[in-house]
Design an enzyme around this catalytic site. Structure first.
Site, PDB file in Angstrom:
ATOM      1  N   CYS A 211      -2.808   0.759   8.466  1.00  7.17           N
ATOM      2  CA  CYS A 211      -1.859   1.717   7.347  1.00  7.17           C
ATOM      3  C   CYS A 211      -1.288   2.919   8.300  1.00  7.17           C
ATOM      4  O   CYS A 211      -2.175   3.639   8.473  1.00  7.17           O
ATOM      5  CB  CYS A 211      -2.776   2.073   6.332  1.00  7.17           C
ATOM      6  SG  CYS A 211      -2.014   3.029   4.786  1.00  7.17           S
TER       7      CYS A 211
ATOM      8  N   ASP B 102      -3.903 -12.271   3.965  1.00  3.56           N
ATOM      9  CA  ASP B 102      -3.770 -13.459   4.506  1.00  3.56           C
ATOM     10  C   ASP B 102      -3.067 -13.279   5.832  1.00  3.56           C
ATOM     11  O   ASP B 102      -1.993 -13.586   6.244  1.00  3.56           O
ATOM     12  CB  ASP B 102      -2.855 -14.760   3.704  1.00  3.56           C
ATOM     13  CG  ASP B 102      -2.776 -16.000   4.475  1.00  3.56           C
ATOM     14  OD1 ASP B 102      -3.708 -16.224   5.258  1.00  3.56           O
ATOM     15  OD2 ASP B 102      -1.958 -16.844   4.184  1.00  3.56           O
TER      16      ASP B 102
ATOM     17  N   ARG C 250      -5.800  -4.225   8.001  1.00  4.05           N
ATOM     18  CA  ARG C 250      -4.493  -3.523   7.646  1.00  4.05           C
ATOM     19  C   ARG C 250      -4.535  -2.293   8.316  1.00  4.05           C
ATOM     20  O   ARG C 250      -5.277  -1.393   8.185  1.00  4.05           O
ATOM     21  CB  ARG C 250      -4.347  -3.300   6.214  1.00  4.05           C
ATOM     22  CG  ARG C 250      -3.301  -2.561   5.438  1.00  4.05           C
ATOM     23  CD  ARG C 250      -3.149  -2.230   4.193  1.00  4.05           C
ATOM     24  NE  ARG C 250      -4.401  -2.125   3.607  1.00  4.05           N
ATOM     25  CZ  ARG C 250      -4.604  -0.818   3.117  1.00  4.05           C
ATOM     26  NH1 ARG C 250      -3.526   0.127   3.247  1.00  4.05           N
ATOM     27  NH2 ARG C 250      -5.571  -0.186   2.560  1.00  4.05           N
TER      28      ARG C 250
ATOM     29  N   HIS D 145      -4.884   5.049   9.471  1.00 10.73           N
ATOM     30  CA  HIS D 145      -5.976   4.233   9.195  1.00 10.73           C
ATOM     31  C   HIS D 145      -6.168   2.713   9.239  1.00 10.73           C
ATOM     32  O   HIS D 145      -5.005   2.150   8.969  1.00 10.73           O
ATOM     33  CB  HIS D 145      -6.880   4.744   8.091  1.00 10.73           C
ATOM     34  CG  HIS D 145      -7.051   6.240   8.083  1.00 10.73           C
ATOM     35  ND1 HIS D 145      -6.379   7.068   7.774  1.00 10.73           N
ATOM     36  CD2 HIS D 145      -8.331   6.995   8.702  1.00 10.73           C
ATOM     37  CE1 HIS D 145      -6.697   8.269   7.918  1.00 10.73           C
ATOM     38  NE2 HIS D 145      -8.168   8.279   8.632  1.00 10.73           N
TER      39      HIS D 145
ATOM     40  N   CYS E 291       0.661  -1.201  -0.002  1.00 11.28           N
ATOM     41  CA  CYS E 291       0.028  -0.104  -0.003  1.00 11.28           C
ATOM     42  C   CYS E 291       0.937   1.461   0.047  1.00 11.28           C
ATOM     43  O   CYS E 291       0.268   2.436  -0.228  1.00 11.28           O
ATOM     44  CB  CYS E 291      -0.888   0.167   1.277  1.00 11.28           C
ATOM     45  SG  CYS E 291      -0.215   0.120   2.777  1.00 11.28           S
TER      46      CYS E 291
ATOM     47  N   HIS F 253      -2.053  11.096  15.966  1.00 11.60           N
ATOM     48  CA  HIS F 253      -2.834  10.400  14.829  1.00 11.60           C
ATOM     49  C   HIS F 253      -1.828   9.458  14.062  1.00 11.60           C
ATOM     50  O   HIS F 253      -0.413   9.604  13.834  1.00 11.60           O
ATOM     51  CB  HIS F 253      -3.270  11.372  13.546  1.00 11.60           C
ATOM     52  CG  HIS F 253      -3.539  10.802  12.365  1.00 11.60           C
ATOM     53  ND1 HIS F 253      -4.724  10.295  12.003  1.00 11.60           N
ATOM     54  CD2 HIS F 253      -2.772  10.777  11.057  1.00 11.60           C
ATOM     55  CE1 HIS F 253      -4.884   9.683  10.948  1.00 11.60           C
ATOM     56  NE2 HIS F 253      -3.558  10.257  10.385  1.00 11.60           N
TER      57      HIS F 253
END
Length: 176
Positions: free
Chosen positions: A165, A157, A163, A149, A110, A146
């Site tokens: 991120c 998997d 996730r 997200h 990502c 912060h």
């Protein structure tokens, strides 16, 4: 065009009223796309390591302040921990609280460090309606910084099919 109004208080000093208008106006002009998400909480989410905005500015770099305190994002594939694979613990760059173990980090492709789980109690989740969508924001439970997200059900998997991120700037790393 939306017009936002701040009502003049029935009592209280005129100076305080003018300061609130000046603050409101500077936030609105600084970033109209993120105005709602930044202003609706006024003072950022604060945990046990709460500090004033001036105190955070004194201890964080400008980029850390923008991301941790103003809910910014670093560019994809620019963070130092995106391709980092050493064993250890990732901690909050703001307050030092351990957040993620390297054993929960995975390659998601990502552009940001991805984790499938946090250290229990270290990361809080909040609904984020900025950027014309609803997402789940993750913050450091201790200081409210912060992190990024969390996304669910993407088919990775991993044990949680989540996730996290996370912005590299929001993290520090310590070898085990």
């Amino acid at each position: 065009m939306h017009v936002h109004m701040i009502a003049k208080p029935a009592s209280g000093s005129l100076l305080r009223y003018h300061k609130s208008i000046a603050s409101f106006t500077s936030i609105r002009k600084a970033s109209p796309l993120t105005f709602k998400s930044r202003f609706h909480r006024s003072a950022f989410v604060m945990g046990t390591n709460s500090k004033s905005e001036d105190e955070w500015r004194a201890i964080l770099s400008p980029q850390q302040f923008r991301i941790l305190r103003q809910k910014g994002t670093e560019g994809p594939n620019t963070g130092e921990y995106n391709h980092h694979d050493t064993s250890g613990v990732y901690s909050c760059a703001g307050c030092g609280t351990p957040l993620y173990k390297s054993s929960t980090k995975f390659k998601s492709g990502c552009g940001w460090p991805a984790f499938f789980d946090a250290i229990p109690g270290a990361v809080s989740r909040h609904e984020d309606r900025s950027m014309f969508m609803t997402r789940t924001e993750i913050t450091c439970t201790a200081c409210g910084g912060h992190l990024g997200h969390v996304f669910k059900g993407e088919g990775y998997d991993t044990p949680t099919d989540e996730r996290h991120c996370v912005n590299s700037v929001s993290l520090n790393f310590k070898d085990e």
